[in-house]
Design a protein around this motif. Sequence first.
Motif, PDB file in Angstrom:
ATOM      1  N   TYR A 116       0.930  -1.062   0.113  1.00 21.36           N
ATOM      2  CA  TYR A 116       0.066  -0.054   0.079  1.00 21.36           C
ATOM      3  C   TYR A 116       0.879   1.196   0.085  1.00 21.36           C
ATOM      4  O   TYR A 116       1.738   1.385   0.688  1.00 21.36           O
ATOM      5  N   ASN A 161      -6.096   3.782  -8.133  1.00 23.18           N
ATOM      6  CA  ASN A 161      -6.082   2.529  -7.063  1.00 23.18           C
ATOM      7  C   ASN A 161      -5.549   3.171  -5.685  1.00 23.18           C
ATOM      8  O   ASN A 161      -6.129   2.406  -4.667  1.00 23.18           O
ATOM      9  N   ARG A 175      -7.681   2.236  -2.354  1.00 20.77           N
ATOM     10  CA  ARG A 175      -7.063   1.507  -1.136  1.00 20.77           C
ATOM     11  C   ARG A 175      -7.242   2.217   0.317  1.00 20.77           C
ATOM     12  O   ARG A 175      -7.355   2.070   1.268  1.00 20.77           O
ATOM     13  N   GLU A 229     -10.980   2.099   1.467  1.00 22.86           N
ATOM     14  CA  GLU A 229     -11.187   0.648   2.077  1.00 22.86           C
ATOM     15  C   GLU A 229     -10.433   0.879   3.741  1.00 22.86           C
ATOM     16  O   GLU A 229     -11.111   0.387   4.475  1.00 22.86           O
ATOM     17  N   ARG A 230      -9.327   1.467   3.836  1.00 23.69           N
ATOM     18  CA  ARG A 230      -8.441   1.391   5.043  1.00 23.69           C
ATOM     19  C   ARG A 230      -9.536   2.426   6.114  1.00 23.69           C
ATOM     20  O   ARG A 230      -9.269   2.069   7.218  1.00 23.69           O
ATOM     21  N   GLU A 282      -7.464  -6.967  -2.544  1.00 25.23           N
ATOM     22  CA  GLU A 282      -7.145  -5.660  -1.585  1.00 25.23           C
ATOM     23  C   GLU A 282      -8.187  -5.186  -0.813  1.00 25.23           C
ATOM     24  O   GLU A 282      -7.632  -4.543   0.496  1.00 25.23           O
ATOM     25  N   ALA A 316      -7.155  -4.823   3.282  1.00 24.97           N
ATOM     26  CA  ALA A 316      -7.203  -3.452   4.055  1.00 24.97           C
ATOM     27  C   ALA A 316      -8.039  -3.604   5.285  1.00 24.97           C
ATOM     28  O   ALA A 316      -8.086  -2.829   6.226  1.00 24.97           O
TER      29      ALA A 316
END
Length: 638
Positions: free
Chosen positions: A391, A496, A500, A503-504, A532, A536
């Motif tokens: 990441y 991307n 991510r 998502e985190r 992914e 996450a």
Amino acid sequence: MAEYHLDHRVRAPTDGATVLDTALARMRNRVRAGQVPDPDECVRLPAGSGFTRAVLFESWWATAHRYGAEWTTAAVRSGLRATEDPDAVAFLLDMAAATGLRPLPPAEVLRFADGDDRRVRHAAWRLLAAYGHGRSPGAGGHGPTDAYERVLLDALGQRPLTGAGIEGIRPGLFVAQSMLMGRFDSPGEGLSGGLSVLLGSLGDALARTDGIAAAITLVTACRPELEKDPLLLHRRAPGHWVLRLPLDSDHPVGPEEMGQHREALAWWAAELLGSLRHPIDVLHVRYADDGSLALAEAARRVGAALVFTATPDPHRQMSERHDTPGANPAHVRHDLHRVFLADRLVERADRVVGIAGRTGGTNELLRHFPQLAERTDGTAPGAPPEGVAPYQPPPDRERRRELLLGAVDAVASSCGDPAPTVLLNVGRLHPVKQQDVLVRAWTESGCHRDSILVIVGGSPRTGDSVERAMRERIERAVAACPEARRRLLLLPALPNAEVRLLERALADPARPFRARYVCSSAKEEFGLAVLEAMEAGLVTAGPVRGGVPHYLTDGDNGLLLDTSTPRSLGDGLKRLLRIGNEEAAVMTSRARRLVRTTYSSVAMARVMAEHYADVTDRERRSSDDGPAIGAPRVRIPS
């Protein structure tokens, strides 16, 4: 069946097949068996379908070498003088250039070069270059009319097209990989999906892997993209370059159109790769389509080893889609064409690898490609572990985090629900991703009352007809349910790094709303976006069909869903929403640990480097594997 049983007796076609379908099937069967057509037969057939020209393209080199230059040249000369069909003329000109033939005096070729049909004109220019007659802009009756023709004429005039070129190559293998559909830098828009993310991170990792000198990712560039940027080579990262192959199209080309560009694409790839100071050792293609066949031919012309990633489709879907009454003949023809392409790519490849299926192996490939079993003594092909890159947060991550969470929180707050669950879905807007089925499942199951749905993908700016159709179906799915409409958030495709980041942020236990990730695809051969989301820290649900079950175990580190119907998918969403915080913490811990230890782009690069080293032996490739007469190469400064 004519496709697989070699029987030259003419039989009446059945089940919607025409006489032409049967003839084409028999020709494909002959080519599979190594019985290539003679030059006269090849010349008689190009005016037929694009599917027929694909068979001739695949067999042409073997035909020319088996029957000799004299017969082949005479046949092409006769064909060019006998037909006025532009498709047939362009095809014959390109095939003459591909095998170094000179079927006509230069003056006759110049007449084709000054014609009005673009395909014929461009093919004649390429043939003139093979004669050793470079073409200069403005010569004859036609000068360059657009960015594509300018780039082509510059290439034939030996003008550099790639800026500073490739430099700083360390010892090792020089590898190329392909991503011919979609934009490499825009995942989630149009045809660009997880493959662009995968190959970007894989190319970067390969360039840092022992034994690899550098990596090139081959992409395509249509006329509008060439207008914006005519340079064909860009450095993406240290040791990793992106090489753009021009396509004469006013829009990005999809798989159903790639056959129209097959001969030109093979020429561009061979010329550009063959002109590099550092020869390409390995070319890795994915997908059974005309673009991959063109690159396989380019690999032969430049003497590179070929690696092919095979999947059970299209063979598997033949019975699923067509073994039913009333199957659409057009769809059957298209899938039979793809089966032929996959068979030929397997036959051509120096190494075939697969993608792990439900049980973690590739044994299903042996059922669909029995020729693999003959080559490997019954051993299934290897399945290199695909994986995600480490990441890397975007530079302005705090601001982007606030903006993204602000959009989600605004929808949640407007619903008046103190603690809704956020369901996140990321992917290009496409029928195989089934975002419309997801929205129907979400509303019809009643899950919209306890959650908000965030779908990330597509771009209203692209004008892509597939994306527009998907948005319309999504809107229809919520039109009769105002409550669901208020709880649905459609976000355009994000880089991307921002996906991510989102998502985190959603997985943060300090957040007031819990979050889950759902992949609604009909199937995923691998599912990079699923990995992914697992990495996450989101509870993740993916489709039971395809390769996701080999790393996601139902009830252990996520959920597997039956995505075949809105009803079955709705039942899966109910299960997903019922997962409590403690159970979720156990699942996400297991999922994150698995991804970080097993499914990384660095690990994938190491395994791929071993495959590439194993198949690379340039000395065993005889010098007569190239064209009979070498064409001038486009100079790329290094």
